[in-house]
Design an enzyme around this catalytic site. Structure first.
Site, PDB file in Angstrom:
ATOM      1  N   LYS A 186       0.817  -1.215   0.000  1.00 24.27           N
ATOM      2  CA  LYS A 186       0.000   0.000   0.000  1.00 24.27           C
ATOM      3  C   LYS A 186       0.858   1.277   0.000  1.00 24.27           C
ATOM      4  O   LYS A 186       2.080   1.218   0.163  1.00 24.27           O
ATOM      5  CB  LYS A 186      -0.937  -0.024   1.203  1.00 24.27           C
ATOM      6  CG  LYS A 186      -2.026  -1.112   1.109  1.00 24.27           C
ATOM      7  CD  LYS A 186      -2.918  -0.930  -0.107  1.00 24.27           C
ATOM      8  CE  LYS A 186      -4.266  -1.589  -0.021  1.00 24.27           C
ATOM      9  NZ  LYS A 186      -4.310  -3.054  -0.115  1.00 24.27           N
TER      10      LYS A 186
HETATM   11  C1  LIG Z   1      -5.698  -3.776   0.552  1.00 21.87           C
HETATM   12  C2  LIG Z   1      -7.152  -3.540   0.636  1.00 21.87           C
HETATM   13  C3  LIG Z   1      -7.922  -4.046   1.703  1.00 21.87           C
HETATM   14  C4  LIG Z   1      -7.389  -5.014   2.717  1.00 21.87           C
HETATM   15  O1  LIG Z   1      -6.259  -4.620   3.386  1.00 21.87           O
HETATM   16  P1  LIG Z   1      -5.269  -5.700   4.053  1.00 21.87           P
HETATM   17  O2  LIG Z   1      -4.418  -4.858   4.952  1.00 21.87           O
HETATM   18  O3  LIG Z   1      -4.492  -6.353   2.966  1.00 21.87           O
HETATM   19  O4  LIG Z   1      -6.114  -6.661   4.828  1.00 21.87           O
HETATM   20  C5  LIG Z   1      -9.259  -3.700   1.758  1.00 21.87           C
HETATM   21  N1  LIG Z   1      -9.827  -2.921   0.819  1.00 21.87           N
HETATM   22  C6  LIG Z   1      -9.132  -2.442  -0.226  1.00 21.87           C
HETATM   23  C7  LIG Z   1      -9.813  -1.567  -1.218  1.00 21.87           C
HETATM   24  C8  LIG Z   1      -7.786  -2.755  -0.365  1.00 21.87           C
HETATM   25  O5  LIG Z   1      -7.102  -2.306  -1.421  1.00 21.87           O
END
Ligand SMILES: *Cc1c(COP(=O)(O)O)cnc(C)c1O
Length: 395
Positions: A186
């Site tokens: 992210k």
């Molecule tokens: C990455 C993501 C998640 C989940 O996050 P994690 O930390 O990987 O559990 C949820 N919603 C969206 C839109 C994402 O891109």
């Protein structure tokens, strides 16, 4: 995106403090931790940066969604409106909460549209899980007005749009509760981690208790704390929070680089006649983690997607055929497959997910390609990329 491209001595220093002078548990153990409180520090920083009253750090973005649902009072049999274009966690969190996902159409913002939202509302609707996909936002004024009119909780999943804003307000702070992910890929990362942010003290209290077996976190004797509610363990460790503290300090810089790199490519692509761009309701607030564009037909999109790869333009996603991000390919969700019987199987009035159709979203997604905007590109690499893109379109 992604923040790991900027890992440096800053992250190492924060982790070192935990390993050499601190303690890995985020609560208590005052005597051992030498006043190092990485999770607490990052929460304080989030409150300041996002101009929001409460932030609670936890183990993942998925945990943030599940926590936001529980903390907002959404549970067994409640309907939650979700988009067909998102990461599967948006749907899984609703199902695992015992609630019922209801799919709503998106528009050219690549997020749930106001019309799509309205059409999906039933007397059982309790919330909408509004996902700000691929770096940019939904039409939030209209979405918020509908949520107020129908008395629906507005959750914002800003996992892919951290650092973006809408009319001066940070994404994640416009609705009742916002969710972030700090997983490894992210915009900023903790390794694994996430956060729930809110201005509502009740949602915040339920959130921190839910993620730590209901502990009320009053006083400094963990064994003597009371448990007003049940919960689970969605805690973050101090080591993960330490990485996040250093990354959060870099967020402004990251967004600045993304905006600069994206603008160069977008400006160059604007002269390609067959290309149109994803609608961005507030251009100035685009976090610019992706450049998403549309072509006139599905056939041409398939072709261009192939040509881009052939010309070395990496990091392009044709989500329509991607089984992580679009409903059409989610066979396990359409068949509600799980390791055990799900609460939703006891709900009488639930959609037949194998039959769910989202034709407007299909039309848009079959013509959309998103390009990941990287932080580490040099000026020359961007110019080369632009040349390669032009060649791919001319081929
Ligand atoms: C990455 C993501 C998640 C989940 O996050 P994690 O930390 O990987 O559990 C949820 N919603 C969206 C839109 C994402 O891109």
């Amino acid at each position: 995106m992604p923040g790991f491209e900027l890992f440096g001595p800053e992250e190492q220093q924060e982790v070192k403090e935990v390993m050499e002078q601190g303690f890995t548990f985020r609560y208590n153990f005052d005597a051992m931790r030498n006043d190092h409180w990485k999770a607490r520090d990052m929460e304080q920083m989030l409150c300041e940066k996002f101009d929001v009253k409460h932030a609670h750090l936890l183990s993942s973005g998925t945990a943030a969604l599940q926590t936001a649902l529980a903390a907002s009072g959404i549970g067994a049999g409640d309907e939650v409106i979700v988009p067909p274009f998102t990461f599967v966690a948006s749907v899984e969190a609703v199902v695992m909460a015992g609630a019922v996902p209801v799919f709503a159409e998106i528009d050219e913002t690549l997020c749930i549209s106001p019309e799509g939202l309205k059409a999906a509302i039933t007397p059982r609707t309790k919330a909408v899980n509004l996902v700000h996909m691929c770096g940019s936002m939904a039409k939030m004024d209209e979405i918020r007005a509908i949520c107020e009119e129908y008395n629906i909780v507005l959750m914002e999943d800003a996992c892919q749009a951290i650092g973006g804003s809408y009319k001066g307000k940070m994404l994640g702070t416009i609705g009742d509760v916002g969710c972030f992910s700090f997983d490894s890929v992210k915009t900023i990362t903790c390794g694994e981690g996430g956060a729930v942010i809110t201005n509502n003290p009740e949602i915040y209290n339920h959130a921190h208790m839910f993620t730590d077996h209901g502990h009320d976190h009053v006083g400094n004797d963990r064994g003597a704390e009371s448990h007003p509610i049940m919960g689970l363990n969605f805690r973050i460790s101090e080591m993960n929070a330490a990485v996040g503290v250093a990354q959060l300090r870099k967020l402004d810089k990251i967004v600045e680089i993304q905006r600069r790199n994206k603008k160069l490519i977008k400006d160059a692509m604007a002269s390609i006649e067959e290309v149109s761009f994803r609608e961005i309701p507030d251009e100035a607030g685009d976090s610019a983690g992706f450049l998403s564009f549309m072509l006139p037909s599905e056939t041409r999109t398939v072709e261009i997607n192939k040509k881009l790869a052939e010309h070395g333009v990496d990091g392009c996603f044709y989500w329509y055929v991607n089984n992580w991000h679009y409903l059409k390919n989610w066979d396990h969700i359409k068949q509600m497959k799980s390791a055990a019987k799900l609460p939703i199987e006891l709900v009488q009035e639930r959609p037949d997910y194998s039959q769910v159709q989202t034709p407007k979203s299909d039309d848009i997604m079959s013509r959309t390609i998103s390009m990941l905007i990287k932080l580490s590109w040099s000026e020359e690499e961007i110019q080369q990329r632009i040349e390669n893109i032009k060649k791919a379109f001319a081929a």
